[in-house]
Every structure is written in C-alpha cells, then in structure tokens.
Design a protein around this motif. Sequence first.
Motif, PDB file in Angstrom:
ATOM      1  N   LYS A 345       4.749 -17.116  -2.898  1.00  0.00           N
ATOM      2  CA  LYS A 345       6.136 -16.831  -2.527  1.00  0.00           C
ATOM      3  C   LYS A 345       6.233 -16.950  -1.021  1.00  0.00           C
ATOM      4  CE  LYS A 345       8.913 -16.187  -4.815  1.00  0.00           C
ATOM      5  NZ  LYS A 345       9.790 -17.016  -5.711  1.00  0.00           N
ATOM      6  N   HIS A 346       6.960 -17.979  -0.583  1.00  0.00           N
ATOM      7  CA  HIS A 346       6.892 -18.402   0.802  1.00  0.00           C
ATOM      8  C   HIS A 346       8.012 -17.798   1.640  1.00  0.00           C
ATOM      9  CE1 HIS A 346       5.866 -20.804   4.190  1.00  0.00           C
ATOM     10  NE2 HIS A 346       6.858 -21.655   4.085  1.00  0.00           N
ATOM     11  N   GLN A 347       7.620 -17.008   2.653  1.00  0.00           N
ATOM     12  CA  GLN A 347       8.555 -16.445   3.624  1.00  0.00           C
ATOM     13  C   GLN A 347       9.665 -15.633   2.954  1.00  0.00           C
ATOM     14  OE1 GLN A 347       8.297 -16.493   7.224  1.00  0.00           O
ATOM     15  NE2 GLN A 347       6.299 -16.803   6.298  1.00  0.00           N
ATOM     16  N   LYS A 348       9.279 -14.918   1.916  1.00  0.00           N
ATOM     17  CA  LYS A 348      10.240 -14.080   1.199  1.00  0.00           C
ATOM     18  C   LYS A 348       9.500 -12.961   0.485  1.00  0.00           C
ATOM     19  CE  LYS A 348      13.771 -14.216  -2.462  1.00  0.00           C
ATOM     20  NZ  LYS A 348      14.342 -15.007  -3.576  1.00  0.00           N
ATOM     21  N   VAL A 349       9.967 -11.735   0.646  1.00  0.00           N
ATOM     22  CA  VAL A 349       9.482 -10.622  -0.164  1.00  0.00           C
ATOM     23  C   VAL A 349      10.342 -10.644  -1.419  1.00  0.00           C
ATOM     24  CG1 VAL A 349       9.064  -8.141  -0.271  1.00  0.00           C
ATOM     25  CG2 VAL A 349       8.790  -9.358   1.899  1.00  0.00           C
ATOM     26  N   GLU A 350       9.785 -11.128  -2.502  1.00  0.00           N
ATOM     27  CA  GLU A 350      10.564 -11.480  -3.678  1.00  0.00           C
ATOM     28  C   GLU A 350      11.072 -10.268  -4.446  1.00  0.00           C
ATOM     29  OE1 GLU A 350      12.760 -13.123  -5.218  1.00  0.00           O
ATOM     30  OE2 GLU A 350      11.619 -14.983  -5.163  1.00  0.00           O
ATOM     31  N   ASP A 351      12.153 -10.499  -5.191  1.00  0.00           N
ATOM     32  CA  ASP A 351      12.744  -9.460  -6.038  1.00  0.00           C
ATOM     33  C   ASP A 351      11.697  -8.908  -7.004  1.00  0.00           C
ATOM     34  OD1 ASP A 351      14.231  -8.392  -8.476  1.00  0.00           O
ATOM     35  OD2 ASP A 351      15.918  -8.852  -7.152  1.00  0.00           O
ATOM     36  N   PRO A 352      11.645  -7.581  -7.189  1.00  0.00           N
ATOM     37  CA  PRO A 352      10.655  -7.012  -8.103  1.00  0.00           C
ATOM     38  C   PRO A 352      10.724  -7.574  -9.519  1.00  0.00           C
ATOM     39  CG  PRO A 352      11.626  -5.279  -6.763  1.00  0.00           C
ATOM     40  CD  PRO A 352      12.414  -6.526  -6.487  1.00  0.00           C
ATOM     41  N   ARG A 353      11.891  -8.055  -9.942  1.00  0.00           N
ATOM     42  CA  ARG A 353      11.974  -8.602 -11.300  1.00  0.00           C
ATOM     43  C   ARG A 353      11.209  -9.923 -11.408  1.00  0.00           C
ATOM     44  NH1 ARG A 353      14.341  -5.750 -15.048  1.00  0.00           N
ATOM     45  NH2 ARG A 353      13.860  -7.496 -16.413  1.00  0.00           N
ATOM     46  N   TYR A 354      11.060 -10.662 -10.323  1.00  0.00           N
ATOM     47  CA  TYR A 354      10.209 -11.844 -10.358  1.00  0.00           C
ATOM     48  C   TYR A 354       8.759 -11.434 -10.601  1.00  0.00           C
ATOM     49  CZ  TYR A 354       7.601 -15.953  -8.882  1.00  0.00           C
ATOM     50  OH  TYR A 354       6.715 -17.001  -8.843  1.00  0.00           O
ATOM     51  N   LEU A 355       8.303 -10.432  -9.878  1.00  0.00           N
ATOM     52  CA  LEU A 355       6.929  -9.963 -10.052  1.00  0.00           C
ATOM     53  C   LEU A 355       6.724  -9.413 -11.455  1.00  0.00           C
ATOM     54  CD1 LEU A 355       6.465  -8.230  -6.584  1.00  0.00           C
ATOM     55  CD2 LEU A 355       5.772 -10.539  -7.263  1.00  0.00           C
ATOM     56  N   TYR A 356       7.740  -8.759 -12.003  1.00  0.00           N
ATOM     57  CA  TYR A 356       7.659  -8.262 -13.374  1.00  0.00           C
ATOM     58  C   TYR A 356       7.407  -9.404 -14.345  1.00  0.00           C
ATOM     59  CZ  TYR A 356       9.507  -6.869 -17.943  1.00  0.00           C
ATOM     60  OH  TYR A 356       9.682  -6.678 -19.293  1.00  0.00           O
ATOM     61  N   TRP A 357       8.166 -10.499 -14.229  1.00  0.00           N
ATOM     62  CA  TRP A 357       7.985 -11.618 -15.154  1.00  0.00           C
ATOM     63  C   TRP A 357       6.645 -12.311 -14.935  1.00  0.00           C
ATOM     64  CZ3 TRP A 357      10.072 -11.571 -19.495  1.00  0.00           C
ATOM     65  CH2 TRP A 357      11.382 -11.119 -19.686  1.00  0.00           C
ATOM     66  N   CYS A 358       6.143 -12.327 -13.703  1.00  0.00           N
ATOM     67  CA  CYS A 358       4.801 -12.856 -13.474  1.00  0.00           C
ATOM     68  C   CYS A 358       3.742 -11.972 -14.125  1.00  0.00           C
ATOM     69  CB  CYS A 358       4.539 -12.989 -11.975  1.00  0.00           C
ATOM     70  SG  CYS A 358       5.511 -14.285 -11.182  1.00  0.00           S
ATOM     71  N   ASP A 359       3.937 -10.658 -14.074  1.00  0.00           N
ATOM     72  CA  ASP A 359       3.040  -9.737 -14.782  1.00  0.00           C
ATOM     73  C   ASP A 359       3.058 -10.001 -16.280  1.00  0.00           C
ATOM     74  OD1 ASP A 359       2.414  -8.427 -12.395  1.00  0.00           O
ATOM     75  OD2 ASP A 359       3.870  -6.820 -12.715  1.00  0.00           O
ATOM     76  N   VAL A 360       4.247 -10.143 -16.844  1.00  0.00           N
ATOM     77  CA  VAL A 360       4.416 -10.246 -18.297  1.00  0.00           C
ATOM     78  C   VAL A 360       3.992 -11.614 -18.827  1.00  0.00           C
ATOM     79  CG1 VAL A 360       6.148 -10.262 -20.152  1.00  0.00           C
ATOM     80  CG2 VAL A 360       6.219  -8.495 -18.385  1.00  0.00           C
ATOM     81  N   LEU A 361       4.360 -12.675 -18.114  1.00  0.00           N
ATOM     82  CA  LEU A 361       4.091 -14.028 -18.596  1.00  0.00           C
ATOM     83  C   LEU A 361       2.751 -14.577 -18.113  1.00  0.00           C
ATOM     84  CD1 LEU A 361       7.655 -15.565 -18.154  1.00  0.00           C
ATOM     85  CD2 LEU A 361       6.630 -14.631 -20.236  1.00  0.00           C
ATOM     86  N   GLY A 362       2.210 -14.018 -17.046  1.00  0.00           N
ATOM     87  CA  GLY A 362       0.909 -14.432 -16.557  1.00  0.00           C
ATOM     88  C   GLY A 362       0.976 -15.493 -15.486  1.00  0.00           C
ATOM     89  N   LEU A 363       1.234 -15.090 -14.242  1.00  0.00           N
ATOM     90  CA  LEU A 363       1.253 -16.022 -13.122  1.00  0.00           C
ATOM     91  C   LEU A 363       0.745 -15.287 -11.879  1.00  0.00           C
ATOM     92  CD1 LEU A 363       2.224 -18.995 -12.524  1.00  0.00           C
ATOM     93  CD2 LEU A 363       4.246 -17.937 -11.481  1.00  0.00           C
ATOM     94  N   LEU A 364      -0.275 -15.833 -11.241  1.00  0.00           N
ATOM     95  CA  LEU A 364      -0.772 -15.247 -10.001  1.00  0.00           C
ATOM     96  C   LEU A 364       0.275 -15.392  -8.903  1.00  0.00           C
ATOM     97  CD1 LEU A 364      -4.414 -16.695  -9.882  1.00  0.00           C
ATOM     98  CD2 LEU A 364      -3.647 -14.571 -10.942  1.00  0.00           C
ATOM     99  N   VAL A 365       0.288 -14.439  -7.974  1.00  0.00           N
ATOM    100  CA  VAL A 365       1.239 -14.473  -6.856  1.00  0.00           C
ATOM    101  C   VAL A 365       0.507 -14.118  -5.570  1.00  0.00           C
ATOM    102  CG1 VAL A 365       3.322 -13.462  -5.857  1.00  0.00           C
ATOM    103  CG2 VAL A 365       3.206 -13.873  -8.322  1.00  0.00           C
ATOM    104  N   TRP A 366       0.798 -14.889  -4.527  1.00  0.00           N
ATOM    105  CA  TRP A 366       0.418 -14.492  -3.180  1.00  0.00           C
ATOM    106  C   TRP A 366       1.640 -13.860  -2.535  1.00  0.00           C
ATOM    107  CZ3 TRP A 366      -3.249 -18.098   0.013  1.00  0.00           C
ATOM    108  CH2 TRP A 366      -4.409 -18.356  -0.743  1.00  0.00           C
ATOM    109  N   GLY A 367       1.528 -12.600  -2.149  1.00  0.00           N
ATOM    110  CA  GLY A 367       2.636 -11.902  -1.513  1.00  0.00           C
ATOM    111  C   GLY A 367       2.657 -12.190  -0.020  1.00  0.00           C
ATOM    112  N   GLU A 368       3.787 -12.677   0.471  1.00  0.00           N
ATOM    113  CA  GLU A 368       3.896 -13.120   1.862  1.00  0.00           C
ATOM    114  C   GLU A 368       5.085 -12.459   2.543  1.00  0.00           C
ATOM    115  OE1 GLU A 368       4.929 -17.382   3.939  1.00  0.00           O
ATOM    116  OE2 GLU A 368       3.337 -17.341   2.428  1.00  0.00           O
TER     117      GLU A 368
END
Length: 584
Positions: A345-368
């Motif tokens: 996630k580039h130059q954005k602290v993303e909405d928590p619901r995005y992180l929720y769907w990454c948790d549920v569906l399975g996607l790694l995230v780099w927090g930036e």
Amino acid sequence: MTSPRPDYPRPQFVRDAWESLNGEWEFAFDDARVGLSAKWQKGETPLDKRIQVPFSFESKLSGIGETGFHDVVWYRKTWKAPASFAGKRVLLHFGAVDYESSVWVNGELVATHLGGHTPFSADVTEALSASGDNVIVVRAEDRGKDLFQPRGKQFWEEKSRAIWYTRTTGIWQSVWAESVSPIYLEKVKYAPDIDTNEIRIRAFVNGSIEGRDVMLRTVITFKGEFVAEDLVRVRDAEESRRVKLPGLNDHGMDRMWSPNRPNLYDVEYELLVDGASVDRAKSYFGMRKASIENGKFNLNNRPYFMKLVLDQGYFPDGNLTPPSDEAIKRDVELTKAMGFNGARKHQKVEDPRYLYWCDVLGLLVWGEMANACDFSETYSRRMTAEWQEAVERDYNHPCIVAWVPINESWGVPNIQIDERQQQHALAMYHLTKSLDPSRPVVSNDGWELVKTDLFTIHDYESRQEVLEQRYSTVESAVNAMPANRRLSVGGFEYEGQPILVTEFGGIAFKKSDWEGWGYSGASDDEDYLKRLRAVIQPLRRSGVVQGYCYTQLTDVEQEINGLLTYDRTPKVPLEKIKEILDAR
C-alpha cells in the motif's frame, strides 16, 4: 468467521452498539478563516453547502467535486443518539481527517487531532444534550502547499501532474459513534507465537476499577469449534495472558494464516463488573510469523517468495476513499486473481476494511506511511507521532508482514549527505522495531537505506538482458544504481538481508479514455504481455531476488501504467498475467 456489517469501520474489534454518522453533512469553505471568530464552532450557524461524508470535497462522490485550494473547511451535523445509547458512555470516532482537526459537540470542544491518516476518538457523553438533539461541528485545516506535512501523493499544485495526484482535505474515512459502559474493554493487542502454539493477548480496560470486582472472559473458536477459554481478574488497566491453542502444529499448518490458507481464530470478549456483564466485543487473530532466517524471508518458518503489487488505493470518483466495501473487496480479489500474494500500500495508510479483506481472503500487505516531501524539525515531529498511531491502529492484522516508514527518501531528500536525515531514518527504523519487534522494517524503501531488515531496490529498467545480468549475483545487485542513487548511505552496507525489487515495471498501456504516461510503453496486448514477461522473469528466476513489487495495480489519474484501468477493468485477461507470475 462472522463478518461484521459491510459498513462497520473497525472490523478487527466489533461492538453491536454503534451507529454510522456517514451521509449528508452541512459544509463550508473558510478561505478567509473567519469561522472561529464568527463562532461557527457553537453550531448555531448553518453552513451553505452539503457534502456526503466520508468523501472529501475534491471527490465527485462528495457531491462537490471542487479541486481548488481550500485549506480550511467546516462540517456541521445534527445527530440524535439512539435510545440504546441511554445510560451509556458515548464515544465519537473519526477514521481519518486530513490534516488538523477540531471537534465540538453542542459548542463544547471534545477533541483535537493532528495527522491526516490515522483515527481519533472522544468521549462526548458530558457534552450531549438532554433533549437528544446534538450538533456536531468539525473544523479541518489542510495546508495544501506545506511540504513538511505528511501528505503521500497529494500534490501541492492545483492540477495533478507526473506521480502526484488530487489532494484530499477534511474527513475521508468513516465517522461513527458507539456506546460503552463506564468500565469497558478499550482495545486488545495480539502476539501470535506459532513456535509455542500460543497467542499472547494484551487487554486494555478503560474506567475506574479500584474497589470493583472486574473479570474478563475470553472465548476462542476456530471455524465455529471451541478452542480455548480464559477468565482473568482485571487488576490494572492492562492485563496480559498467554493462551495455548491445541491443534496447531508445524506439520499440517492447517490452522496457520497464509495467503493460501487465510485461517482466522474468532475471539469473543465479555467484561464482568461485580458479577454483571457490562461489555462484549468480537475480534479475530491469525497465527502467522514473519521472520528472517539466514538471509531468507520466512512466512511461518518457511522461505517465502513475495509477489507484491504496488497499490496506491485511489478511486476515480472517491480519490483516497473507496466508493464501497464491495469495491475494496474487489481490489483484493483482482490482486489475487492475477497471481499476486501481496500488496504494498503505497503512500497511504489504508482503510481498516481493506486490511480486513486481506486478512479474510489472504493477501500479504506492506504497511507504509504517507510521507512528507521535505525535512525539518516540524516534519520530524509530525511524522513520528502519526506513524506511531498508524502502527498502533494496524498492529493486529495478520496480513501485514512489513512496515515501511519512509519511501525513496521522501521527507529526507538530502539523506545521502545530511547526517541529521540519516539519523532520522535510523530513528524511524528503531522506533518501529520498538513498537513492533515481530515484523521486518524497511528504513527507506527503494534506495539510500540505513539500517534495514530487507534490502529493497526500485528499478524501472525495461530490458530483460540488463535485469538478468544485474540480478545474477548478490554483488551486482547490491552495487547497482538503477535510479542513479546509492542503495546504502551513512556508513551502512549490505549485511546479508533478503534482497527484493520493490518497484519495477510501470509499463504504460492505454486501454481507456485516460491519457497518461508510464516508465515504458506497450503498443498492443501481445506487446504488453511480452514486456511484462521481460521484467518479471529475470526477477523470478534470479535466485538472488527473494521478492518483488510490480508497479502497479491500477491506472491512477494521469498514470496509465496499471495492470487494470482506473475503473478496474483488466487490460489483458487476468489468467495471462497469472501465467507470467507463476512461471519459473
């Protein structure tokens, strides 16, 4: 796991007693800065415009769509608390307000906050009206040309250009209220330990507990089946427990979290005061370990090749704010369908619901972090405080496997020669490690690294033969200068860290009405796939490179180097991209 409502703003920690305050608010520009002296904060002055919260006025979905500079804006809303809130403490939450905000309820100042990408809350109970009708007023100030302000990709000129996009001013994430008891569970923090099959839970209780019999019951389930129960007497504001999780083992990994198996444990909390149940909350966690062993990045104690895509999180009509929860979920699904196992996630602290769907569906995230452009003591103070809030907010999400406080020397433009800026980047590295020792930290993604856990390189070379040679050995990789920048500064050298190419590609391909640019260009579908193969295969087959991040997921405004158009239409069949990513 049980899914919270699609509009619930904090899906990692859920209560039933809440109400969204999104929707229509009164709104006004305050270019002359007269609002405070005219006492708009009292809530007695109607505002002349209407806006749809949580969309910023620069976006079409706000109902305004004005992209000029308006550094000071005001919001006003009349709100009647639901009957279910009676007799409870009432908390007012803001997901993100860019950049400096003040909040009044019925003329009483209840909150101030500095930082445009992180949440804040206020206990507004004492300010609420006995009649039930409450006037909420928000003043937001976002200095559009302040280069010392963490801003991410928001441009300081009126029209977007190059890699800079439309600004976001004021409220751009959800506003909501919830009711709690005088003593309530404020938050929890998880530390999964797959090596001992234990989860450490730190529970934070808010309210006066002296002289009270306070108990916290924790029930953990997995796919609806009981796993463990814990009951502890709460004696301090923080209680820490380690709970054994039977059935978790290193052989089958059936209950661990990974992109292929995004297994999550559900948790239900109940707080009891003097024998009476006063608070309930639902949460979840994933048993996942991100580590570096012998120069290899490991996921759950196994070497793992990260195939990431750069995701800037912009939308055509909402800018930084997604138009719906379904749109967020769709971005994650499209990312996985192309064969990526993660996103930066580039130059954005993303909405928590995005992180929720990454948790549920399975996607790694780099927090930036969303960076500033220039360095000063003011920048350092702002950056340090807001980054701590970002790490705190997102700490529990198993999808996050790395932290990136600084990108490409933004905010520290003279880091190559300026020792103060080198020390700042080093401080951000150590600060992040102090907040979260469980995840790798990249001190300055792309180049001019100081101490770092991952050795990351940005390289937009398009010629396959050059990439093959450059990443054929460790020595040639770490001594390259693909952006004519040194990869290490301040006396720091490569120390055997995993090497990743975390920006590359950027192939422009016009497949919509948008005009724009990229780092190289394709003429048709066949040429586009050929160019993709030419930049991806050398990295996948290198043996030196342990992961990559392709630029980028979607076109954004004047950039047409996405795998998808700005409206999320695939430029070529998704399965064709997946074939290239999966090829060895």
